[in-house]
Design an enzyme around this catalytic site. Structure first.
Site, PDB file in Angstrom:
ATOM      1  N   TRP A 103     -11.292  -6.003   1.766  1.00  0.00           N
ATOM      2  CA  TRP A 103     -12.591  -5.666   1.187  1.00  0.00           C
ATOM      3  C   TRP A 103     -12.770  -4.169   1.019  1.00  0.00           C
ATOM      4  CZ3 TRP A 103     -14.575  -9.284  -1.444  1.00  0.00           C
ATOM      5  CH2 TRP A 103     -14.396 -10.616  -1.070  1.00  0.00           C
ATOM      6  N   ASP A 173     -20.260  -1.132   4.164  1.00  0.00           N
ATOM      7  CA  ASP A 173     -20.347  -2.539   3.800  1.00  0.00           C
ATOM      8  C   ASP A 173     -20.338  -3.321   5.112  1.00  0.00           C
ATOM      9  OD1 ASP A 173     -19.993  -5.162   3.042  1.00  0.00           O
ATOM     10  OD2 ASP A 173     -18.101  -4.837   1.991  1.00  0.00           O
ATOM     11  N   LYS A 197     -23.361 -14.604   5.437  1.00  0.00           N
ATOM     12  CA  LYS A 197     -22.579 -14.726   6.662  1.00  0.00           C
ATOM     13  C   LYS A 197     -23.485 -14.659   7.892  1.00  0.00           C
ATOM     14  CE  LYS A 197     -18.747 -12.532   4.222  1.00  0.00           C
ATOM     15  NZ  LYS A 197     -17.842 -13.672   4.044  1.00  0.00           N
TER      16      LYS A 197
END
Length: 362
Positions: A103, A173, A197
């Site tokens: 990511w 992030d 999540k």
């Protein structure tokens, strides 16, 4: 109701059962309005109360830091990969990135489409199985910001501490570990996270940022991609993902009921300890590839002696009601995502299954 699955999906992920039941009870008639919240105008008083409540509740869980604003956006973290450099990577500046896995690498790759980027540190040389030593991070003088990915969902690594960037804005992030533990939000200038999540269902992306960063966005970028547009309009410039925002508010209430971040962190560390202890005591049958000092308490990755055994593990676990234990296709292996809403009992059941599987196949 049939027996609920042992849900270890990486995202969209488990939601607290209490939250789902509350939403079910309010689904058709929200607060006596005769409508579902999904049917209401986002300009109406009832929805705006929920919208504002979710913003203030999130800041409250973070200690009510001064000078921060919450935005509810769309497009997931993947859109933020572009919006961040579009808004902050101005001419003559460099976007600085720490590469810790899939990511973080995607974020940097997207920024390269916008402007100049710089790799401040990377753990690619050991297949992203650790977080780089914070002392190794090199930030250029013309850095617009330093970007980190707090938890790598795919590889299973997580920052234990964060770098001090001085006057350079720190952007994170936090999609896969936001609100899983206590942290000092004042260390950060800009945080973003897809909700699916730890915060709620898919459909809404949360931003927590210093207000001065949101005040002025470059006028040459499209209106909807300017942070200033959403900040000036309380995230109501266009129709927000209203049901997702409502669910975020309910999840935040649930976190408060667990003892806020301190209570959630205690349970999360106990859950992670169950699985890591099972791995470490298996005498090599299970192997955790991530270095011990970088292990995630949200996404636990592990391997077995062979891919054949890993396939058998998935087959037998699914027969026992476990869902989502297959590792990401890019890295293989196995992965247990034990986000906030995954109950301790489910993690205990997984540890017991792992011990049973080793007994039968070790």
């Amino acid at each position: 109701m049939t027996k609920r699955a042992y849900n270890f999906n990486a995202g969209p992920a488990a939601l607290p059962l209490e939250v789902l039941e509350r939403a079910q009870a309010e689904f058709v008639d929200f607060r006596g309005t005769g409508m579902s919240i999904m049917e209401m105008s986002h300009r109406g008083k009832v929805y705006e109360e929920v919208h504002n409540e979710a913003q203030s509740r999130l800041l409250s869980l973070l200690g009510n830091p001064s000078g921060y604003k919450v935005l509810f956006l769309q497009g997931g973290a993947s859109t933020q990969f572009a919006m961040v450099p579009m808004n902050f990577l101005t001419a003559g500046k460099t976007g600085s990135y720490v590469l810790t896995g899939s990511w973080a690498s995607k974020a940097e790759k997207e920024a390269r489409l916008i402007g100049e980027t710089h790799i401040a540190a990377s753990s690619e040389n050991n297949k992203f199985m650790s977080i780089p030593d914070l002392r190794s991070i090199e930030i250029p003088d013309n850095a617009a910001y330093l970007h980190v990915t707090s938890n790598e969902t795919i590889e299973g690594s997580q920052y234990q501490q964060y770098p001090d960037t001085g006057s350079v804005p720190l952007i994170a992030d936090m999609s896969s570990d936001i609100l899983c533990r206590e942290f000092d939000v004042n260390q950060f200038d800009f945080i973003y996270a897809g909700a699916q999540k730890n915060l709620g269902p898919s459909g809404v992306t949360v931003v927590i940022a210093r207000e001065e960063l949101l005040a002025e966005s470059p006028k040459h970028i499209p209106t909807m991609l300017r942070f200033s547009t959403h900040a000036a309009n309380n995230s109501l410039y266009n129709t927000p993902p209203s049901f997702s925002v409502y669910m975020v508010n309910e999840v935040l209430k649930w976190i408060e009921e667990q003892g806020s971040l301190a209570g959630v962190e205690k349970i999360n560390r106990e859950k992670a300890g169950l699985i890591y202890d099972t791995i470490d005591s298996s005498e090599g049958f299970y192997r955790g590839p991530v270095e011990a000092g970088s292990r995630s308490i949200m996404n636990i990755t592990f391997r077995l002696p062979s891919e054949e055994l890993e396939k058998q593990f998935i087959k037998e676990s699914e027969q026992e009601g476990f869902v989502g234990l297959k590792g990401h296709r890019s890295v293989g292996g196995l992965r247990a995502s034990i986000y906030n809403a995954v109950p301790y009992e489910n993690v205990k059941a997984l540890a017991d299954f792992m011990n049973h599987f080793q007994k039968n196949h070790g």
